[in-house]
Design a protein around this motif. Structure first.
Motif, PDB file in Angstrom:
ATOM      1  N   MET A 188       1.258  -1.029   0.378  1.00  0.00           N
ATOM      2  CA  MET A 188      -0.019   0.221   0.520  1.00  0.00           C
ATOM      3  C   MET A 188       0.827   1.126  -0.067  1.00  0.00           C
ATOM      4  N   ASN A 189       1.721   1.129   0.571  1.00  0.00           N
ATOM      5  CA  ASN A 189       2.390   2.419   1.163  1.00  0.00           C
ATOM      6  C   ASN A 189       3.261   3.143  -1.012  1.00  0.00           C
ATOM      7  N   ALA A 190       3.897   1.462  -1.126  1.00  0.00           N
ATOM      8  CA  ALA A 190       4.396   1.980  -2.212  1.00  0.00           C
ATOM      9  C   ALA A 190       3.608   2.208  -3.626  1.00  0.00           C
ATOM     10  N   VAL A 191       2.507   1.712  -3.563  1.00  0.00           N
ATOM     11  CA  VAL A 191       1.168   2.652  -4.506  1.00  0.00           C
ATOM     12  C   VAL A 191       0.984   4.107  -4.318  1.00  0.00           C
ATOM     13  N   LEU A 192       1.281   4.118  -2.514  1.00  0.00           N
ATOM     14  CA  LEU A 192       0.249   5.519  -2.360  1.00  0.00           C
ATOM     15  C   LEU A 192       1.562   6.348  -3.144  1.00  0.00           C
ATOM     16  N   ARG A 193       2.945   6.238  -2.320  1.00  0.00           N
ATOM     17  CA  ARG A 193       4.408   6.500  -2.879  1.00  0.00           C
ATOM     18  C   ARG A 193       4.236   6.809  -4.593  1.00  0.00           C
TER      19      ARG A 193
ATOM     20  N   VAL B 235       2.012   6.700  -6.096  1.00  0.00           N
ATOM     21  CA  VAL B 235       1.097   7.804  -7.353  1.00  0.00           C
ATOM     22  C   VAL B 235       0.906   9.415  -6.996  1.00  0.00           C
ATOM     23  N   ASN B 236       1.981   9.793  -5.118  1.00  0.00           N
ATOM     24  CA  ASN B 236       2.100  10.995  -4.817  1.00  0.00           C
ATOM     25  C   ASN B 236       2.845  11.421  -6.182  1.00  0.00           C
ATOM     26  N   ARG B 237       3.634  10.558  -6.576  1.00  0.00           N
ATOM     27  CA  ARG B 237       4.762  11.160  -7.435  1.00  0.00           C
ATOM     28  C   ARG B 237       4.737  11.747  -9.225  1.00  0.00           C
ATOM     29  N   THR B 238       3.830  10.861  -8.717  1.00  0.00           N
ATOM     30  CA  THR B 238       2.802  10.801 -10.432  1.00  0.00           C
ATOM     31  C   THR B 238       2.278  11.732  -9.895  1.00  0.00           C
TER      32      THR B 238
END
Length: 195
Positions: free
Chosen positions: A1-6, A8-11
């Motif tokens: 989940m953290n990797a996905v959020l990270r 999405v955030n960077r994108t």
């Protein structure tokens, strides 16, 4: 989940940054006298973003202002959700170590994570380890992801993890307890085809 959020955030940050840089750069270039293309939103350096006709065009339509306000409210709520998700720290920055003098000392969370990860990676049967400290600085919790070699007993790996790495980290940091959530995965090796 953290990797996905990270991700999405960077994108999102990258796309918004590119959009703002392109719009700001175009406004600056047109303001300095560069002739814009015919399809661009500005005609020249004295043009405004919305003319009087464009601003008053939908004034009499009953659906226009509620739609605009709902879209802006949704945009604000999404921006607030994004800000809270970015600012909320999932990883523990520091751990309060009991030094026995009543004051204590602060230990960097990353340092304790690195030591725990090194101890865990040295265990027999562990192919890869990832670790993160969460919780409060007075009551840290460990989240451990282990990728195991094939044909390794998970019970033995868990026993070694608790008896060695977690106990060593808990005792060296002077913690009463160090609860851990451990997730195990097995490394899949592809069989080679013999012809």
């Amino acid at each position: 989940m953290n990797a996905v959020l990270r991700t999405v955030n960077r994108t999102l940050v990258g796309l918004i940054g590119l959009l703002l840089a392109a719009l700001g750069g175009s406004v600056l270039a047109i303001g300095l006298g560069v002739r814009p293309p015919s399809w661009w939103i500005h005609d020249g350096r004295h043009d405004v973003l919305l003319s009087d006709a464009e601003r008053t065009r939908w004034r009499d339509a009953g659906w226009w202002w509620p739609t605009v306000l709902a879209a802006l409210a949704l945009l604000v709520l999404l921006a607030l959700w994004w800000l809270v998700a970015v600012l909320r720290r999932r990883r523990l920055a520091e751990v309060l170590v009991d030094t026995g003098d009543g004051e204590g000392a602060l230990l960097r969370g990353r340092a304790l994570e690195d030591v725990l990860a090194a101890d865990t990676a040295g265990q027999e049967g562990v192919a890869h380890t990832r670790l993160m400290l969460t919780g409060r600085r007075t009551a840290p919790r460990a989240r451990v992801w282990l990728r195991l070699e094939p044909d390794v007993d998970p019970g033995t790996v868990l026993h070694d993890l608790t008896a060695q790495a977690l106990t060593h980290a808990r005792e060296s940091a002077g913690l009463a307890k160090l609860p851990a959530e451990v997730r195990l995965r097995e490394v899949k090796h592809k069989a080679e085809r013999v012809t």
